[in-house]
Design a protein around this motif. Structure first.
Motif, PDB file in Angstrom:
ATOM      1  N   LYS A  12       0.838  -1.211   0.000  1.00 22.83           N
ATOM      2  CA  LYS A  12       0.000   0.000   0.000  1.00 22.83           C
ATOM      3  C   LYS A  12       0.871   1.258   0.000  1.00 22.83           C
ATOM      4  N   LEU A  13       1.907   1.262   0.848  1.00 25.08           N
ATOM      5  CA  LEU A  13       2.807   2.418   0.907  1.00 25.08           C
ATOM      6  C   LEU A  13       3.531   2.618  -0.420  1.00 25.08           C
ATOM      7  N   LEU A  14       3.961   1.534  -1.036  1.00 22.36           N
ATOM      8  CA  LEU A  14       4.648   1.639  -2.328  1.00 22.36           C
ATOM      9  C   LEU A  14       3.747   2.302  -3.368  1.00 22.36           C
ATOM     10  N   ASN A  28      -4.768  -7.868  -2.346  1.00 22.27           N
ATOM     11  CA  ASN A  28      -5.852  -6.910  -2.186  1.00 22.27           C
ATOM     12  C   ASN A  28      -6.010  -6.536  -0.713  1.00 22.27           C
ATOM     13  N   ASP A  29      -6.954  -5.613  -0.442  1.00 22.59           N
ATOM     14  CA  ASP A  29      -7.162  -5.113   0.919  1.00 22.59           C
ATOM     15  C   ASP A  29      -7.505  -6.210   1.924  1.00 22.59           C
ATOM     16  N   TYR A  49      -2.947  -4.169  -5.036  1.00 26.54           N
ATOM     17  CA  TYR A  49      -1.619  -3.552  -4.971  1.00 26.54           C
ATOM     18  C   TYR A  49      -0.580  -4.501  -5.549  1.00 26.54           C
ATOM     19  N   SER A  50       0.355  -3.948  -6.310  1.00 17.31           N
ATOM     20  CA  SER A  50       1.493  -4.731  -6.777  1.00 17.31           C
ATOM     21  C   SER A  50       2.277  -5.196  -5.561  1.00 17.31           C
ATOM     22  N   LEU A 117       9.624   4.538   3.046  1.00 13.14           N
ATOM     23  CA  LEU A 117       8.394   4.970   2.404  1.00 13.14           C
ATOM     24  C   LEU A 117       7.647   6.005   3.227  1.00 13.14           C
ATOM     25  N   LYS A 118       7.729   5.910   4.535  1.00 13.18           N
ATOM     26  CA  LYS A 118       7.093   6.904   5.408  1.00 13.18           C
ATOM     27  C   LYS A 118       7.843   8.238   5.390  1.00 13.18           C
TER      28      LYS A 118
END
Length: 120
Positions: A12-14, A28-29, A49-50, A117-118
């Motif tokens: 998700k962050l990516l 997925n979620d 998401y990848s 990523l953050k």
């Protein structure tokens, strides 16, 4: 031996930070993992998401964001990570990050990728 894929949280962050590379694996979620015909994040439905390998995510961060996650084994049988800038080799990170002793290289790498990523 297989390469570790990033977790759902990291995937998700990516996506949030612009990762749009071809990946075979998606998640997925709901945590459902599947293989797909190599699609980019932009080609996937909103809740998918990848899911690259940790090493591919690490390379993407080096090449696109100029940040390197360095994982080190420590005496006492644990792993830590640091984040370094490229090319200056400056140490960066969240100032309130506690020093965590990770049980495996992969666990430390995942935590380092998430922190980078953050930061961006």
């Amino acid at each position: 031996m297989t390469e570790e894929l990033v977790t759902l949280e990291t995937a998700k962050l990516l996506k949030e930070k612009g990762f749009n590379e071809y990946c075979r694996d998606v998640i997925n979620d709901k945590g459902l993992m599947m293989e797909t015909v190599f699609r980019t994040s932009n080609d996937l439905p909103k809740s998918f998401y990848s899911r690259p390998t940790q090493s591919f995510a690490r390379k993407w961060l080096r090449e696109t964001k100029k940040l390197h996650v360095e994982v080190s084994y420590m005496y006492g049988d644990y792993w830590i990570y640091d984040i370094l800038t490229i090319p200056n080799h400056d140490l960066v990170g969240l100032s309130d990050r506690p020093l965590v002793h990770y049980k495996s290289y992969e666990e430390a790498l995942e935590a380092g990728i998430q922190e980078v990523l953050k930061l961006i």
